[in-house]
Design a protein around this motif. Structure first.
Motif, PDB file in Angstrom:
ATOM      1  N   ALA A 226      -0.132  10.159   6.406  1.00 23.19           N
ATOM      2  CA  ALA A 226      -1.290   8.916   6.768  1.00 23.19           C
ATOM      3  C   ALA A 226      -2.617   9.456   5.732  1.00 23.19           C
ATOM      4  CB  ALA A 226      -1.689   9.400   8.141  1.00 23.19           C
ATOM      5  N   ILE A 227      -2.879  10.660   5.669  1.00 25.52           N
ATOM      6  CA  ILE A 227      -3.793  11.155   4.586  1.00 25.52           C
ATOM      7  C   ILE A 227      -3.491  10.737   3.299  1.00 25.52           C
ATOM      8  CG2 ILE A 227      -5.255  13.112   3.722  1.00 25.52           C
ATOM      9  CD1 ILE A 227      -4.386  14.518   6.470  1.00 25.52           C
ATOM     10  N   ALA A 228      -2.482  10.998   2.793  1.00 27.38           N
ATOM     11  CA  ALA A 228      -2.128  10.640   1.466  1.00 27.38           C
ATOM     12  C   ALA A 228      -1.987   9.235   1.438  1.00 27.38           C
ATOM     13  CB  ALA A 228      -0.717  11.539   1.206  1.00 27.38           C
ATOM     14  N   SER A 229      -1.366   8.569   2.034  1.00 23.26           N
ATOM     15  CA  SER A 229      -1.564   7.267   1.853  1.00 23.26           C
ATOM     16  C   SER A 229      -2.900   6.395   1.842  1.00 23.26           C
ATOM     17  CB  SER A 229      -0.620   6.558   2.872  1.00 23.26           C
ATOM     18  OG  SER A 229      -1.204   5.889   4.154  1.00 23.26           O
ATOM     19  N   ARG A 230      -3.660   6.922   2.654  1.00 21.99           N
ATOM     20  CA  ARG A 230      -4.930   6.459   2.770  1.00 21.99           C
ATOM     21  C   ARG A 230      -5.706   6.667   1.412  1.00 21.99           C
ATOM     22  NH1 ARG A 230      -9.076   4.922   6.275  1.00 21.99           N
ATOM     23  NH2 ARG A 230      -7.429   3.919   7.262  1.00 21.99           N
ATOM     24  N   ILE A 231      -5.507   7.805   0.690  1.00 27.53           N
ATOM     25  CA  ILE A 231      -6.180   8.343  -0.453  1.00 27.53           C
ATOM     26  C   ILE A 231      -5.535   7.384  -1.620  1.00 27.53           C
ATOM     27  CG2 ILE A 231      -6.173  10.159  -2.268  1.00 27.53           C
ATOM     28  CD1 ILE A 231      -6.313  12.235   0.202  1.00 27.53           C
ATOM     29  N   ARG A 232      -4.117   7.481  -1.422  1.00 20.86           N
ATOM     30  CA  ARG A 232      -3.533   6.532  -2.588  1.00 20.86           C
ATOM     31  C   ARG A 232      -3.840   5.126  -2.513  1.00 20.86           C
ATOM     32  NH1 ARG A 232       1.311   9.329  -1.244  1.00 20.86           N
ATOM     33  NH2 ARG A 232       2.026   7.662   0.200  1.00 20.86           N
ATOM     34  N   GLU A 262     -11.305  12.675 -16.983  1.00 16.70           N
ATOM     35  CA  GLU A 262     -11.494  14.119 -16.439  1.00 16.70           C
ATOM     36  C   GLU A 262     -10.896  14.490 -15.065  1.00 16.70           C
ATOM     37  OE1 GLU A 262     -15.316  16.828 -17.082  1.00 16.70           O
ATOM     38  OE2 GLU A 262     -15.760  14.908 -17.222  1.00 16.70           O
ATOM     39  N   LEU A 263     -11.006  13.373 -14.200  1.00 15.63           N
ATOM     40  CA  LEU A 263     -10.463  13.559 -13.087  1.00 15.63           C
ATOM     41  C   LEU A 263      -8.957  13.569 -12.861  1.00 15.63           C
ATOM     42  CD1 LEU A 263     -13.281  11.525 -10.788  1.00 15.63           C
ATOM     43  CD2 LEU A 263     -12.785  14.047 -10.991  1.00 15.63           C
ATOM     44  N   GLN A 264      -8.475  12.414 -13.681  1.00 11.72           N
ATOM     45  CA  GLN A 264      -7.014  12.055 -13.526  1.00 11.72           C
ATOM     46  C   GLN A 264      -6.196  13.185 -13.397  1.00 11.72           C
ATOM     47  OE1 GLN A 264      -5.670   9.446 -12.674  1.00 11.72           O
ATOM     48  NE2 GLN A 264      -7.466   8.195 -12.773  1.00 11.72           N
ATOM     49  N   PRO A 265      -6.225  14.168 -14.484  1.00 19.81           N
ATOM     50  CA  PRO A 265      -5.147  15.340 -14.338  1.00 19.81           C
ATOM     51  C   PRO A 265      -5.406  16.261 -13.308  1.00 19.81           C
ATOM     52  CG  PRO A 265      -6.767  15.450 -16.548  1.00 19.81           C
ATOM     53  CD  PRO A 265      -7.156  14.261 -15.511  1.00 19.81           C
ATOM     54  N   LEU A 266      -6.631  16.150 -12.568  1.00 19.99           N
ATOM     55  CA  LEU A 266      -6.993  16.911 -11.499  1.00 19.99           C
ATOM     56  C   LEU A 266      -6.373  16.573 -10.148  1.00 19.99           C
ATOM     57  CD1 LEU A 266     -10.617  18.070 -12.282  1.00 19.99           C
ATOM     58  CD2 LEU A 266      -8.603  19.417 -12.871  1.00 19.99           C
ATOM     59  N   ILE A 267      -6.027  15.355 -10.107  1.00 16.96           N
ATOM     60  CA  ILE A 267      -5.645  14.842  -8.582  1.00 16.96           C
ATOM     61  C   ILE A 267      -4.351  15.092  -8.395  1.00 16.96           C
ATOM     62  CG2 ILE A 267      -5.311  12.601  -7.609  1.00 16.96           C
ATOM     63  CD1 ILE A 267      -7.473  11.473  -9.243  1.00 16.96           C
ATOM     64  N   GLN A 269      -0.498  15.150  -7.367  1.00 22.34           N
ATOM     65  CA  GLN A 269       0.524  14.170  -7.589  1.00 22.34           C
ATOM     66  C   GLN A 269       0.777  13.270  -6.226  1.00 22.34           C
ATOM     67  OE1 GLN A 269       1.347  13.744 -10.596  1.00 22.34           O
ATOM     68  NE2 GLN A 269       2.409  12.008 -10.190  1.00 22.34           N
ATOM     69  N   GLU A 270       0.703  13.898  -4.971  1.00 20.93           N
ATOM     70  CA  GLU A 270       0.974  13.037  -3.975  1.00 20.93           C
ATOM     71  C   GLU A 270       0.090  12.191  -3.487  1.00 20.93           C
ATOM     72  OE1 GLU A 270       0.326  16.456  -3.821  1.00 20.93           O
ATOM     73  OE2 GLU A 270      -0.788  16.962  -2.108  1.00 20.93           O
ATOM     74  N   PHE A 271      -1.128  12.256  -4.016  1.00 17.37           N
ATOM     75  CA  PHE A 271      -2.378  11.232  -3.974  1.00 17.37           C
ATOM     76  C   PHE A 271      -2.383  10.179  -5.011  1.00 17.37           C
ATOM     77  CE2 PHE A 271      -4.920  14.959  -1.917  1.00 17.37           C
ATOM     78  CZ  PHE A 271      -4.121  15.026  -0.745  1.00 17.37           C
ATOM     79  N   VAL A 272      -1.552  10.296  -5.862  1.00 19.08           N
ATOM     80  CA  VAL A 272      -1.849   9.177  -7.154  1.00 19.08           C
ATOM     81  C   VAL A 272      -0.964   8.212  -6.756  1.00 19.08           C
ATOM     82  CG1 VAL A 272      -1.212   9.004  -9.518  1.00 19.08           C
ATOM     83  CG2 VAL A 272      -1.811  10.957  -8.869  1.00 19.08           C
ATOM     84  N   PRO A 273      -1.817   6.866  -6.808  1.00 13.85           N
ATOM     85  CA  PRO A 273      -0.860   5.741  -6.402  1.00 13.85           C
ATOM     86  C   PRO A 273       0.336   5.358  -7.437  1.00 13.85           C
ATOM     87  CG  PRO A 273      -3.335   5.162  -6.910  1.00 13.85           C
ATOM     88  CD  PRO A 273      -3.051   6.521  -7.355  1.00 13.85           C
ATOM     89  N   ALA A 274       1.230   4.685  -6.714  1.00 15.80           N
ATOM     90  CA  ALA A 274       2.615   4.414  -7.188  1.00 15.80           C
ATOM     91  C   ALA A 274       2.625   3.902  -8.561  1.00 15.80           C
ATOM     92  CB  ALA A 274       3.574   3.690  -6.288  1.00 15.80           C
ATOM     93  N   LYS A 275       1.785   2.894  -8.768  1.00 16.97           N
ATOM     94  CA  LYS A 275       1.984   2.175 -10.041  1.00 16.97           C
ATOM     95  C   LYS A 275       1.219   3.094 -11.421  1.00 16.97           C
ATOM     96  CE  LYS A 275      -1.941  -0.490  -9.174  1.00 16.97           C
ATOM     97  NZ  LYS A 275      -2.449  -1.349  -8.076  1.00 16.97           N
ATOM     98  N   GLN A 276       0.862   4.349 -10.857  1.00 13.28           N
ATOM     99  CA  GLN A 276       0.108   5.145 -11.811  1.00 13.28           C
ATOM    100  C   GLN A 276       1.027   6.379 -12.311  1.00 13.28           C
ATOM    101  OE1 GLN A 276      -3.997   6.152 -11.360  1.00 13.28           O
ATOM    102  NE2 GLN A 276      -4.545   3.971 -10.759  1.00 13.28           N
ATOM    103  N   GLN A 277       2.073   6.381 -11.485  1.00 13.46           N
ATOM    104  CA  GLN A 277       2.901   7.564 -11.542  1.00 13.46           C
ATOM    105  C   GLN A 277       3.661   7.624 -12.620  1.00 13.46           C
ATOM    106  OE1 GLN A 277       4.712   8.764  -7.753  1.00 13.46           O
ATOM    107  NE2 GLN A 277       2.948   9.745  -7.020  1.00 13.46           N
TER     108      GLN A 277
END
Lengths: 277, 263
Positions: A226-232, A262-267, A269-277
Motif C-alpha cells: 500500500a505504501i509503495a503503490s501510494r508513492i508510485r 540528482e534524485l532519480q538514482p536515489l529513489i 526501485q520499488e517506488f519507481v512508477p512502472a513506465k519509468q522502470q
C-alpha cells in the motif's frame, strides 16, 4: 454573541473542525536529520512548499499558499534583520519559532472575528553536528513542537506517533540515499494514513480515539505494498520536492534544492512508477 | 506598496539608519579627515578567465598604521566582490548591507538579483551616504566586480563618492596608491607585450603582486607585500564558477619566485 466564555470555546472548536478539513487534501512533509545534514521531502503539484529562510534554516509549509507566503515574509524579515544587526549565528530556528511564528499564528487562530492562518509550518535548522540539528513543527493553533531526529507535518499531528515505530536512527554513516529512502517511506505511510482518516486533530482526547488510533487496538502501519503503490502513484502525477540543508558545504549557506536528475538514482526501485522502470 | 524584496526598506522599518553619527551638519567637521583611515590600494583587472580583484592589507589613520591584516576585498555573494577604499566603518557597513540585501532578495523573490540590480543597490547606498561623504567622515570609493550570468562574462565597475557608476573596460583602481597602478596598467596595455586582459591566471597573479609592490613603494598608506610577516594582498578571482580566494601559499610561491628574485 461570543462574549460568553462557552460561546468563545464553541467558536474555537468550530474553527478547529473547519481547519482540520482544510488539510485533508494536503501533502505531508517530512524532515529527517542525518549525517550530511537535514533532508526535507514532500510532493507538489506545481507550487513549491519548501523555502530557504536563512543560511542554515529552511521552512516547509502545508495549507493555503497566500497565508504561507505572508508568514514566510515574516520569517525572512526577522531572520535577515537579526542576522544583519547582530550576527548570522544569532539567527536560530528556535527563536524564529518561539518569538516570531508561534505568537502570530496563535493570535490569528484565537481572534475569532478574523480569519485564521490556514497553515502548518515546519522549520529546520542544520547544526555544525548532527546533535545540534533542530526541527520544529507548528500547528494552525500556534502549538509547536521541537524535535531532534525527524519531523512530520500531516493533516493529523497524531501521525507522528505512528511513524515513530518506523523510524530508524540515522547514524553517522547514514547516506543521502538512506535518508531519502526513509523519508519517502515515512511520507508514504503518512499519506496513506491521512487519506484513511475521516477527521483528525479534533482536540487532545479525540485524536486518540479516531480512526487513526482506534481505542481497541494499536494504530496499524499500512502494508508495504500500500505504501509503495501510494508513492508510485504520486511520483507519476506530482513532483518530488527535496531540499538538503547540507552541513558539509563549507560555506555559510547550506540550502540546496535537489534536482530531479540528482534524485532519480536515489529513489528505491520499488517506488519507481512502472513506465519509468 | 513597498518594493518587493527590498532589504534596506525592511531595515528602515526596524529603525535602521536613524543614527546620525555618520552625518555631521555641513560645514561643521567634527573629525579631521586626515585622522580617518582612508589610505589603501585596491584594484580589479580582467584577465583570460575572468576578473582578479586585489587589495592591500594596511589600514592607516593619518601617518599611523592602524592595522596590517585588513581584508578590503569583500565577497558579497557567490558571484560578486566589492573592493573598498575609504572610511572602513562606512565601507564595511555597506558591504554588510549589500550582502544581506542580495540574500534577502534571492530568498524572498526566489530568484537571483540581476547583476544590474546589484550595481543599482550599491549606487543607492552611496547616494544615501552622500552627506557623510561630502562632510569627509564617510567617504567610500568602491570597486565592484562580478560575474554577469545574463551576458556570461566578468564585469568591473567603479564609483565616485556620490554613487555615479562607471563600467571599466579592462581595469579599475581605487585608493591612495592607485595612481601608480593606473599608470603601469596604462603603459602595459599600450606598449607592453599584449593586453593585460589576455594574461593567463599565473601571469596575471604575478602581475597583481608586482603592481601591489609598486603601489606600496610610492604610497605609505599601502601595505604591499610583507613576506617576512607572511602578509600577502587579498586576491580574489571572479569567474563563471563564482568567487574564489587565491590561497596565500600560492601568492607566497609566486612572490618569492617571480617578484622578489626576478630580474
Amino acid at each position: 454573541m461570543y462574549e460568553e466564555p462557552y460561546r468563545w470555546i464553541e467558536a474555537v472548536e468550530n474553527r478547529r473542525n473547519y481547519l482540520d478539513d482544510q488539510f485533508m487534501q494536503g501533502n505531508p512533509l517530512i524532515g529527517v536529520s542525518f549525517a550530511q545534514g537535514i533532508l526535507l521531502l514532500t510532493f507538489n503539484r506545481g507550487t513549491d512548499k519548501i523555502y530557504e529562510i536563512y543560511d542554515r534554516i529552511a521552512l516547509g509549509g502545508m495549507g493555503h499558499p497566500a497565508d504561507l507566503e505572508k508568514l514566510r515574509y515574516t520569517m525572512l524579515d526577522m531572520a535577515h534583520v537579526e542576522g544583519f544587526q547582530r550576527s548570522p549565528a544569532d539567527v536560530t530556528a528556535a527563536r524564529l519559532m518561539k518569538n516570531g511564528l508561534a505568537p502570530v499564528v496563535k493570535q490569528a487562530f484565537e481572534e475569532i472575528y478574523k480569519a485564521p492562518y490556514i497553515i502548518k509550518v515546519l522549520l529546520a535548522e542544520v547544526g555544525p553536528t548532527q546533535e545540534r540539528d533542530r526541527l520544529f513543527s507548528i500547528n494552525y493553533d500556534g502549538m509547536f513542537e521541537e524535535q531532534r531526529e525527524f519531523v512530520v507535518m500531516a493533516a493529523s499531528s497524531s501521525i507522528r506517533e505512528i511513524l515513530l515505530k518506523e523510524w530508524k536512527p540515522q547514524g553517522p554513516s547514514s547516506s543521502l540515499k538512506d535518508a531519502l529512502e526513509l523519508s519517502l517511506r515515512l511520507w508514504g505511510i503518512a499519506s496513506v494514513l491521512q487519506s484513511a482518516a475521516p477527521s483528525s486533530d479534533t482536540g487532545e482526547e479525540d485524536v486518540k480515539t479516531d480512526v487513526l488510533a482506534p481505542s481497541s487496538s494499536e494504530p496499524t502501519i499500512p502494508d508495504d505494498e500500500a505504501i509503495a503503490s501510494r508513492i508510485r502513484e504520486t511520483l507519476a502525477q506530482e513532483t518530488l520536492e527535496c531540499v538538503l540543508l547540507d552541513r558539509e558545504t563549507g560555506r555559510m549557506e547550506t540550502y540546496r534544492t535537489l534536482s530531479q536528475s540528482e534524485l532519480q538514482p536515489l529513489i528505491p526501485q520499488e517506488f519507481v512508477p512502472a513506465k519509468q522502470q | 506598496m513597498r518594493q518587493q524584496g527590498d532589504f534596506l526598506h525592511v531595515l528602515k522599518e526596524h529603525g535602521y539608519g536613524s543614527e546620525t553619527i555618520m552625518q555631521p551638519a555641513f560645514g561643521q567637521s567634527v573629525i579631521n579627515p586626515a585622522e580617518l583611515t582612508t589610505g589603501t590600494t585596491v584594484f580589479a583587472m580582467k584577465y583570460a578567465d575572468g576578473v582578479l580583484v586585489a587589495g592591500d592589507r594596511r589600514a592607516t589613520a593619518g601617518n599611523v598604521v592602524m592595522y596590517d591584516r585588513t581584508d578590503k576585498v569583500l565577497e558579497i555573494d557567490r558571484y560578486s566582490v566589492m573592493a573598498i577604499a575609504g572610511v572602513p566603518a562606512t565601507a564595511f557597513e555597506m558591504a554588510r548591507v549589500l550582502e544581506h540585501s542580495f540574500k534577502y532578495y534571492r530568498r524572498s523573490q526566489l530568484q537571483d538579483l540581476s547583476f544590474e540590480g546589484k550595481l543599482r543597490a550599491l549606487s543607492t547606498l552611496l547616494k544615501n551616504n552622500a552627506p557623510a561623504a561630502l562632510a569627509g567622515t564617510g567617504t567610500v570609493v568602491p570597486v565592484f566586480a562580478g560575474y554577469d550570468a545574463l551576458e556570461g562574462c566578468g564585469k568591473i565597475f567603479f564609483y565616485d563618492i556620490l554613487g555615479a557608476e562607471f563600467e571599466a573596460v579592462e581595469y579599475a583602481v581605487s585608493g591612495s596608491g592607485s595612481s601608480t597602478i593606473r599608470g603601469i596598467l596604462y603603459y602595459m596595455n599600450r606598449w607592453g607585450d599584449g593586453p593585460v586582459a589576455g594574461l593567463n591566471e599565473e601571469d596575471a597573479l604575478i602581475f597583481v603582486l608586482r603592481l601591489m609592490t609598486s603601489a606600496a613603494e610610492f604610497d605609505s598608506a599601502t601595505g604591499g607585500v610583507d613576506a617576512q610577516a607572511q602578509l600577502y594582498p587579498i586576491v580574489k578571482r571572479v569567474s563563471a564558477e563564482g568567487v574564489r580566494t587565491i590561497p596565500a601559499d600560492r601568492l607566497k610561491t609566486l612572490f618569492s619566485e617571480k617578484v622578489l628574485n626576478h630580474v
